[in-house]
Design a protein around this motif. Sequence first.
Motif: not given
Length: 408
Positions: A215-216, A219, A223
Amino acid sequence: MASDTSDRTSRLDGASAPGSGIGLAMLLSLALLSAIAPLATDMYLPGLPRVADDLQASPSSVQLTLTAFMLGLAAGQLLVGPLSDGLGRRRPLIVGTVLLAVAGLGCALAPSIIVLIACRFLQGVTGGIGVVVARAVIADRTSGDRSAKLFSVMMIITSAAPVVAPLLGGALVGPIGWRGVFFVLAGLAAVMLMAVVAFVPETLPAPMPHPIEPRAIGCGIGAVLGNRRYLGYTLTFGIGFGAMFAYISASPFVIQEVMGFSPGMYSVLFAVNAVGIGIAGWTNNRLLRRFRPHALLAAGVAVLSAVGVAMLVVALAVPGVHWLLLVLMFCLTSSFGFTAGNATALALGEVRERAGTGSAVLGSLQFTVGAIVSPLVGIGGEASATPMAIVVFGCTVLAAGSFATTIR
């Protein structure tokens, strides 16, 4: 919070100062890491018929070995780029080059086409590690004009790889066979490993860990894509590469079938155009002493757009004037020497805290666009240069539009 921000900024400035060091040995090591992908792509191509015979495989199955490599190359960059933002640069490079050597040995010893395809995919994934992390290392240690200069130098070095690879492969396939070519690639991976251990230290500013959960990672990709200027520079690079890849994909047919040149003369013309990229990169490097990367990128995009328009006009209006189309091909490839290094430096400069992720997205876009344009140039058949000209024109227009979004 303000103190933390100040400390992080200080660390970044220190890491990106030219004096923090990318010496010649380190730069050559990074260039070799970037060159392994085109070498692994092209070196075994002269041996494809022998691969089909030895493994009793169909031509379409053998072509899948190239497709698998390209897919692995794109996937490897997307995976390892974000991981290198959390784990650092050095460990992924060491693990990746070890696995690259293993993949090369697996290809050399493959008993069937299925095993060869699987090993080629692994070779692509691990080859992508070197490509993406090499760019991230330069972004860690440099910024601005210095970064653009180093990317231009790398462009000069790595532009030789697509020219040398098929020639070297053709020379090796005869005496050592296609399996021997993969043994050579495994040996190059071993050389890369020694170079990384000796000359490439950890460059990620510490402590700046990013979570590495799926998930990171998503992200992180979101970003960097949310940065308008990063996205504009990345699209300029990726779509501009699409114009050049349209030429690469179509040129064997255009130069040999449409223009009537021999395969030997095609190799000479292809080499001349590749040298043009290196000359343009060297010229760009010199001009960076007087001009900023954004200004040089603007000039490169302008030339690229003009070439796209001219190529379409020539292909439609005067298709029999072959020398003019050859000149435009040279101008097209040379303009990439001005756009690639500057666009890469400017893009990664926008996402310095996630340089690995930014490098991964940039590289994956590059090969995705290449995969899209390659079949497009063949839609109209092999008897005309018009399909190539149309695709080149479309890519140059989109690249110019992407660059326009970066203007403040």
